[in-house]
Design a protein around this motif. Structure first.
Motif, PDB file in Angstrom:
ATOM      1  N   ASP A   1       0.825  -1.210   0.000  1.00 55.39           N
ATOM      2  CA  ASP A   1       0.000   0.000   0.000  1.00 55.39           C
ATOM      3  C   ASP A   1       0.859   1.260   0.000  1.00 55.39           C
TER       4      ASP A   1
ATOM      5  N   LEU B   1       2.124   1.667  -3.446  1.00 51.96           N
ATOM      6  CA  LEU B   1       1.000   2.082  -4.282  1.00 51.96           C
ATOM      7  C   LEU B   1       0.723   3.572  -4.118  1.00 51.96           C
TER       8      LEU B   1
ATOM      9  N   ILE C   1       0.187   0.134 -12.667  1.00 52.61           N
ATOM     10  CA  ILE C   1       0.419  -0.007 -11.221  1.00 52.61           C
ATOM     11  C   ILE C   1       0.814  -1.449 -10.902  1.00 52.61           C
TER      12      ILE C   1
ATOM     13  N   LEU D   1       4.319  -2.812  -9.282  1.00 50.07           N
ATOM     14  CA  LEU D   1       4.277  -3.389  -7.935  1.00 50.07           C
ATOM     15  C   LEU D   1       4.454  -4.904  -7.931  1.00 50.07           C
TER      16      LEU D   1
ATOM     17  N   ALA E   1      -4.327  -4.687  -7.805  1.00 50.53           N
ATOM     18  CA  ALA E   1      -4.018  -3.253  -7.780  1.00 50.53           C
ATOM     19  C   ALA E   1      -5.309  -2.449  -7.717  1.00 50.53           C
TER      20      ALA E   1
ATOM     21  N   ARG F   1      -6.897  -2.735  -4.251  1.00 46.92           N
ATOM     22  CA  ARG F   1      -6.189  -1.957  -3.227  1.00 46.92           C
ATOM     23  C   ARG F   1      -6.476  -0.471  -3.376  1.00 46.92           C
ATOM     24  N   VAL F   2      -6.506   0.027  -4.612  1.00 44.47           N
ATOM     25  CA  VAL F   2      -6.844   1.447  -4.826  1.00 44.47           C
ATOM     26  C   VAL F   2      -8.257   1.707  -4.313  1.00 44.47           C
TER      27      VAL F   2
END
Length: 148
Positions: A5, A8, A23, A27, A34, A37-38
């Motif tokens: 995170d 990110l 992303i 990562l 991704a 998580r966003v």
């Protein structure tokens, strides 16, 4: 917050327009992960919004002034709200003594800053004192990142 995170967030701070595929590639995770998580960072409020950083000089706003006000404590919220609504005010903070406001204004000329000050700062019964300083040179500034 885990390392993924944090990485990110670093990517989004640098360029919030990155695709989920970009992303994920940077990562080393899946595009779906991704994206999830966003979305989680948005839902929990860690990421408040995606925005553009605009160069004020390109808009003709070449006078950058920092204003420190002392205000009567019982009206600080009302004064802050009124000032924050003005287009000249780029940012405004209530400070820990609960009687100080720290304000950053952007105007096209010294004269337009003076007009703002005369209308909203000078002679206001709830404002105890005003200190102003103009920016001479920007050495480092924050683009994105934590909003404290």
């Amino acid at each position: 917050m885990n390392e993924l995170d944090a990485a990110l967030l670093s990517l989004l701070i640098k360029d919030s327009r990155l695709s989920f595929a970009d992303i994920a590639r940077q990562l080393g995770c899946s595009r779906a992960h991704a994206r999830a998580r966003v979305q989680a960072l948005l839902e929990e409020g860690t990421v408040e919004q995606f925005t553009a950083v605009v160069n004020p000089e390109k808009l003709g706003k070449v006078t950058s002034t920092f204003v420190d006000l002392k205000v009567k404590s019982h009206v600080i919220e009302a004064v802050a709200t009124e000032l924050a609504a003005q287009p000249e005010v780029a940012s405004l903070y209530i400070m820990s003594d609960l009687q100080s406001l720290h304000i950053h204004t952007l105007t096209d000329t010294q004269e337009s800053f003076l007009a703002f000050a005369q209308k909203y700062l000078f002679g206001q019964p709830d404002i105890i004192s005003v200190e102003c300083k103009n920016l001479l040179k920007r050495v480092k500034h924050r683009r994105g990142g934590a909003r404290l």
